[in-house]
Structures are given as structure tokens and as C-alpha cells.
Design an enzyme around this catalytic site. Sequence first.
Site, PDB file in Angstrom:
ATOM      1  N   ARG A 187       0.816  -1.213   0.000  1.00  0.00           N
ATOM      2  CA  ARG A 187       0.000   0.000   0.000  1.00  0.00           C
ATOM      3  C   ARG A 187       0.853   1.267   0.000  1.00  0.00           C
ATOM      4  O   ARG A 187       0.537   2.244   0.679  1.00  0.00           O
ATOM      5  CB  ARG A 187      -0.944   0.029   1.213  1.00  0.00           C
ATOM      6  CG  ARG A 187      -1.985  -1.057   1.210  1.00  0.00           C
ATOM      7  CD  ARG A 187      -3.204  -0.606   0.414  1.00  0.00           C
ATOM      8  NE  ARG A 187      -4.308  -1.526   0.576  1.00  0.00           N
ATOM      9  CZ  ARG A 187      -5.433  -1.242   1.227  1.00  0.00           C
ATOM     10  NH1 ARG A 187      -5.601  -0.073   1.762  1.00  0.00           N
ATOM     11  NH2 ARG A 187      -6.373  -2.130   1.319  1.00  0.00           N
TER      12      ARG A 187
ATOM     13  N   ARG B 257      -3.638   7.178   0.561  1.00  0.00           N
ATOM     14  CA  ARG B 257      -4.122   8.430   1.160  1.00  0.00           C
ATOM     15  C   ARG B 257      -3.139   9.156   2.054  1.00  0.00           C
ATOM     16  O   ARG B 257      -3.355  10.317   2.389  1.00  0.00           O
ATOM     17  CB  ARG B 257      -5.402   8.146   1.947  1.00  0.00           C
ATOM     18  CG  ARG B 257      -6.603   7.956   1.056  1.00  0.00           C
ATOM     19  CD  ARG B 257      -7.727   7.295   1.814  1.00  0.00           C
ATOM     20  NE  ARG B 257      -7.316   5.956   2.197  1.00  0.00           N
ATOM     21  CZ  ARG B 257      -8.107   5.069   2.786  1.00  0.00           C
ATOM     22  NH1 ARG B 257      -9.338   5.386   3.089  1.00  0.00           N
ATOM     23  NH2 ARG B 257      -7.660   3.867   3.086  1.00  0.00           N
TER      24      ARG B 257
ATOM     25  N   ARG C 276      -7.658  12.066  -5.693  1.00  0.00           N
ATOM     26  CA  ARG C 276      -8.809  11.370  -5.107  1.00  0.00           C
ATOM     27  C   ARG C 276      -9.977  12.314  -4.834  1.00  0.00           C
ATOM     28  O   ARG C 276     -11.127  11.888  -4.794  1.00  0.00           O
ATOM     29  CB  ARG C 276      -8.326  10.674  -3.835  1.00  0.00           C
ATOM     30  CG  ARG C 276      -9.319   9.848  -3.087  1.00  0.00           C
ATOM     31  CD  ARG C 276      -9.698   8.576  -3.818  1.00  0.00           C
ATOM     32  NE  ARG C 276     -10.567   7.788  -2.970  1.00  0.00           N
ATOM     33  CZ  ARG C 276     -11.849   8.049  -2.778  1.00  0.00           C
ATOM     34  NH1 ARG C 276     -12.414   9.050  -3.418  1.00  0.00           N
ATOM     35  NH2 ARG C 276     -12.573   7.296  -1.953  1.00  0.00           N
TER      36      ARG C 276
ATOM     37  N   ASP D  98      -6.800  -3.031  -7.315  1.00  0.00           N
ATOM     38  CA  ASP D  98      -7.329  -3.575  -6.069  1.00  0.00           C
ATOM     39  C   ASP D  98      -7.644  -5.049  -6.238  1.00  0.00           C
ATOM     40  O   ASP D  98      -7.981  -5.490  -7.348  1.00  0.00           O
ATOM     41  CB  ASP D  98      -8.589  -2.822  -5.623  1.00  0.00           C
ATOM     42  CG  ASP D  98      -8.870  -3.071  -4.148  1.00  0.00           C
ATOM     43  OD1 ASP D  98      -8.270  -2.386  -3.306  1.00  0.00           O
ATOM     44  OD2 ASP D  98      -9.652  -3.989  -3.836  1.00  0.00           O
TER      45      ASP D  98
ATOM     46  N   TYR E 152     -14.664 -11.930   1.159  1.00  0.00           N
ATOM     47  CA  TYR E 152     -15.416 -10.722   0.774  1.00  0.00           C
ATOM     48  C   TYR E 152     -16.745 -11.067   0.122  1.00  0.00           C
ATOM     49  O   TYR E 152     -17.774 -10.492   0.462  1.00  0.00           O
ATOM     50  CB  TYR E 152     -14.595  -9.834  -0.180  1.00  0.00           C
ATOM     51  CG  TYR E 152     -13.620  -8.961   0.570  1.00  0.00           C
ATOM     52  CD1 TYR E 152     -14.077  -7.908   1.347  1.00  0.00           C
ATOM     53  CD2 TYR E 152     -12.251  -9.186   0.506  1.00  0.00           C
ATOM     54  CE1 TYR E 152     -13.192  -7.116   2.060  1.00  0.00           C
ATOM     55  CE2 TYR E 152     -11.360  -8.396   1.211  1.00  0.00           C
ATOM     56  CZ  TYR E 152     -11.844  -7.363   1.988  1.00  0.00           C
ATOM     57  OH  TYR E 152     -10.978  -6.584   2.688  1.00  0.00           O
TER      58      TYR E 152
HETATM   59  O1  CP3 Z   1       0.240   0.602  -3.289  1.00  0.00           O
HETATM   60  C1  CP3 Z   1      -0.254  -0.532  -3.364  1.00  0.00           C
HETATM   61  O2  CP3 Z   1       0.021  -1.437  -2.557  1.00  0.00           O
HETATM   62  C2  CP3 Z   1      -1.131  -0.863  -4.550  1.00  0.00           C
HETATM   63  C3  CP3 Z   1      -2.512  -0.660  -4.352  1.00  0.00           C
HETATM   64  C4  CP3 Z   1      -3.372  -1.585  -3.538  1.00  0.00           C
HETATM   65  C5  CP3 Z   1      -4.642  -1.148  -3.111  1.00  0.00           C
HETATM   66  N1  CP3 Z   1      -5.297  -2.209  -2.561  1.00  0.00           N
HETATM   67  C6  CP3 Z   1      -5.173   0.205  -3.306  1.00  0.00           C
HETATM   68  C7  CP3 Z   1      -6.285   0.688  -2.446  1.00  0.00           C
HETATM   69  C8  CP3 Z   1      -3.228  -2.918  -3.134  1.00  0.00           C
HETATM   70  C9  CP3 Z   1      -2.037  -3.847  -3.260  1.00  0.00           C
HETATM   71  C10 CP3 Z   1      -4.469  -3.307  -2.537  1.00  0.00           C
HETATM   72  C11 CP3 Z   1      -4.754  -4.674  -2.048  1.00  0.00           C
HETATM   73  C12 CP3 Z   1      -5.948  -4.894  -1.231  1.00  0.00           C
HETATM   74  N2  CP3 Z   1      -7.200  -4.363  -1.392  1.00  0.00           N
HETATM   75  C13 CP3 Z   1      -6.016  -5.813  -0.178  1.00  0.00           C
HETATM   76  C14 CP3 Z   1      -4.885  -6.711   0.250  1.00  0.00           C
HETATM   77  C15 CP3 Z   1      -3.926  -5.999   1.094  1.00  0.00           C
HETATM   78  C16 CP3 Z   1      -4.454  -5.691   2.472  1.00  0.00           C
HETATM   79  O3  CP3 Z   1      -4.488  -4.507   2.795  1.00  0.00           O
HETATM   80  O4  CP3 Z   1      -4.774  -6.655   3.178  1.00  0.00           O
HETATM   81  C17 CP3 Z   1      -7.321  -5.771   0.344  1.00  0.00           C
HETATM   82  C18 CP3 Z   1      -7.848  -6.566   1.513  1.00  0.00           C
HETATM   83  C19 CP3 Z   1      -8.061  -4.865  -0.444  1.00  0.00           C
HETATM   84  C20 CP3 Z   1      -9.510  -4.528  -0.326  1.00  0.00           C
HETATM   85  C21 CP3 Z   1      -9.741  -3.102  -0.034  1.00  0.00           C
HETATM   86  N3  CP3 Z   1      -9.486  -2.065  -0.917  1.00  0.00           N
HETATM   87  C22 CP3 Z   1     -10.267  -2.530   1.142  1.00  0.00           C
HETATM   88  C23 CP3 Z   1     -10.658  -3.325   2.374  1.00  0.00           C
HETATM   89  C24 CP3 Z   1     -10.343  -1.149   0.953  1.00  0.00           C
HETATM   90  C25 CP3 Z   1     -10.972  -0.143   1.845  1.00  0.00           C
HETATM   91  C26 CP3 Z   1     -10.162   0.141   3.045  1.00  0.00           C
HETATM   92  C27 CP3 Z   1      -9.311   1.347   2.816  1.00  0.00           C
HETATM   93  O5  CP3 Z   1      -8.103   1.255   3.043  1.00  0.00           O
HETATM   94  O6  CP3 Z   1      -9.906   2.361   2.446  1.00  0.00           O
HETATM   95  C28 CP3 Z   1      -9.790  -0.869  -0.332  1.00  0.00           C
HETATM   96  C29 CP3 Z   1      -9.631   0.456  -0.946  1.00  0.00           C
HETATM   97  C30 CP3 Z   1      -8.259   0.823  -1.402  1.00  0.00           C
HETATM   98  N4  CP3 Z   1      -7.440   0.010  -2.129  1.00  0.00           N
HETATM   99  C31 CP3 Z   1      -7.630   2.089  -1.245  1.00  0.00           C
HETATM  100  C32 CP3 Z   1      -6.402   2.015  -1.911  1.00  0.00           C
HETATM  101  C33 CP3 Z   1      -5.390   3.110  -2.093  1.00  0.00           C
HETATM  102  C34 CP3 Z   1      -8.230   3.303  -0.546  1.00  0.00           C
HETATM  103  C35 CP3 Z   1      -9.173   3.928  -1.513  1.00  0.00           C
HETATM  104  C36 CP3 Z   1      -9.445   5.377  -1.235  1.00  0.00           C
HETATM  105  O7  CP3 Z   1      -8.673   6.237  -1.690  1.00  0.00           O
HETATM  106  O8  CP3 Z   1     -10.474   5.650  -0.596  1.00  0.00           O
END
Ligand code: CP3
Length: 342
Positions: free
Chosen positions: A21, A25, A34, A70, A147
Site C-alpha cells: 500500500r 491516502r 482522489r 485492487d 469478501y
Molecule cells: O500501493 C499498493 O500497494 C497498490 C494498491 C493496492 C490497493 N489495494 C489500493 C487501495 C493494493 C495492493 C491493494 C490490495 C488490497 N485491497 C487488499 C490486500 C492488502 C491488504 O491490505 O490486506 C485488500 C484486503 C483490499 C480490499 C480493499 N481495498 C479494502 C478493504 C479497501 C478499503 C479500506 C481502505 O483502506 O480504504 C480498499 C480500498 C483501497 N485500495 C484504497 C487504496 C489506495 C483506498 C481507496 C481510497 O482512496 O479511498
Amino acid sequence: MRFLDACARRPTDATPVWLMRQAGRYLPEYRAIRERLSFIEMCKRPEVACEVTLQPLRRFDLDAAIVFADILLPLEPMGVGFHFAPEGGPVIEQPIRSGRDVRGIRAIDPRSELDYVMETLGLVRRELEGRTPVIGFAGAPYTLASYVVEGGHTRDYAHVKAFMLEDPATFARLMELLAEVVAGYLLAQIEAGAQAVQLFDSWVGWLAPYDYERLVLPHVRYVVDQVRGHGAPVIYFANGASGMLDLVGRAGADVYGVDWRVALDRAWEQLGDVAVQGNLDPLALLGPPAAIEARVVDVLERAGGRPGHIFNLGHGLTPQVPPDHVKFLVDTVHRLSAGARR
Ligand code: CP3
């Protein structure tokens, strides 16, 4: 390149570092984009997704990029609609909880149905011109199943566990379908330019080893078997699984991601002769530099200069972390590990 060398357990001049990640943000330049676009829109516009992938690399001396996407993206073409609630968490519109529901979803052609991810990978490769390798990724079958069955975030995984126990044959069909989709999606990403791929198994840590071994691990192995041998190392990150690393290590991956709940040397002992990625507590980055440095020293000491260590967090970066602390972390890993190789 340090990161790919470490994946192959070749010695490097300093420990490579990238951060799960690393785009997101906590970066003001991410928040600026965003403000105008939803998260899904950002993923679906390759030029935006490419820009966001590169943002952390402009600030920090990272050894790998990870494509901005994602784990949930393949669900939409499979027929599992979802959106992100205003508070942030994903919401599956119609959770999958019966044989009928499973029959209603389908395998996908990732090249055409997730073409925007492939296009982003191509743009990122072009921008980086071979200087920094690019990682593609997908969710592992159980994490995606949790999920689609739960319908979103959960505290106890009651729906997915009940499904698994009450109707193991249908659950296995769901897992097989997800494994097929995930393997195809990772292969398509490699074809599109990903130089390594990571499988995120974020929620297996809530499973008992008994169930993980019988009902989950075979599907992970299937994905890894399909994807290995196509020129990109496979990283498997089983979050929260430090109590069953002996089983996790049977996935067949090239590299294992380790969370922060276990000391890295103990984890490595259980995983055996593989490359290991990890494992600083992501919230250690909230502390002042001296506190961060002490914890980096501990991780590096436990890695002991063995080839095959990739420095990473034990889970993803969180929005509260100050970017200056991330810069301090990356530079400290490189500074302390340079010349300290065995
Ligand atoms: O930089 C990176 O690592 C690449 C981008 C990336 C994202 N999601 C972007 C993202 C990666 C590798 C993921 C993987 C992901 N997504 C996982 C596995 C890793 C982990 O954290 O366990 C999971 C479980 C998800 C599912 C997911 N996506 C959730 C639960 C959420 C909401 C929670 C949150 O953090 O807001 C997301 C949204 C998400 N994916 C964001 C980002 C940057 C936030 C979106 C926003 O800007 O609101």
C-alpha cells in the site's frame, strides 16, 4: 535489480525495500487526485493509475513499484457487483451464500475484461524504463471468498465459515472458480509487464490450521503452480498466519511475505530455503525516527544478512503515517544494510 535479485536469493549491495500500500491516502498528491475521482475511477483510468503508482517512487528510493489496482477488481466482471461505502469499506451488493449464487457467477477473460489493469502495467513499465521492477497482484482465493460471502468487512467471518462447514462441496466450487480467475489474472499481468506477482491472503489468519490446510491451501497451491515458471517470481503473503507458517510454506511460492506478529528469524526458520519479505509493524511508522530505527535494526538483525530478504511492512501502510517517516524508513533500511552483507 536488487528486488528481483533478492526474490531469487542472490546477494545484493543493500536490502531492497518496497511497502505494501505504498500508494494511497497518506500522500497529499494522492488525495489531490482522489478529491476529483472515486477510487474505482482511478483504477479504471490507466493514465491516472500509472501516475498514482509512480507517486511514491518520486518521493522515496523504493526498489519496486506495485501497480495501482485492487484485489476486488476481478469480482465485477465475474458478476459480483460491489462499491466502496463513503466510510471506505467495500460493500458486495449481493453476497454469495448458496449453490445457486455460485452457479450465477462466472470465470472471466482478464485480458479484455480487466484491460485497464493491463494497460496501466504497460504505461508503468514504459515510464520506469527498466529502472525499477513492477509488481502485479491479486487477492488469494480465500480472501476473495471471504469478501464475496461476507459482503464486506467482518469481525468474525461467521458467514464464510458457516458456508465452508455446511456445504464444503459448494464452497470448494467457489474456491476453484476464484483460483481459476486469480491464476488467469496474474498470468495476464505478467504478459502485460509485471516482473513479479504477489498473492494477498489478507484474512487467512482467522482460520484454524485444520481448515487452512484442507480447504484453502490446495487452492493457493493451484494458483502458484499455474503462475510459476512464467518469468516472474511469485510472492505469497498470508497475513496473520504466523501460527501456521509450516503450512503456509507449502504453497510453493518463491517469496513469502511475513506479518509483524512474529520475529523474522523464527518465521524464516519455519519457511525454510526461500526468500522472505517483511516485517515491520506498519504502525511503527507513527513513531519518531529513533523508534523507527530501533525496529528496523531488529528486523535487519533477524534477517542476518542472508540473501533473499526483502524489507517490507507486516501489512499495508495506513493513511495516518507521515510521508517523512516513510522516507526515513526507506533510507534507513538502505543505509544500515549497505555493506553489511555476509
Ligand atoms: O500501493 C499498493 O500497494 C497498490 C494498491 C493496492 C490497493 N489495494 C489500493 C487501495 C493494493 C495492493 C491493494 C490490495 C488490497 N485491497 C487488499 C490486500 C492488502 C491488504 O491490505 O490486506 C485488500 C484486503 C483490499 C480490499 C480493499 N481495498 C479494502 C478493504 C479497501 C478499503 C479500506 C481502505 O483502506 O480504504 C480498499 C480500498 C483501497 N485500495 C484504497 C487504496 C489506495 C483506498 C481507496 C481510497 O482512496 O479511498
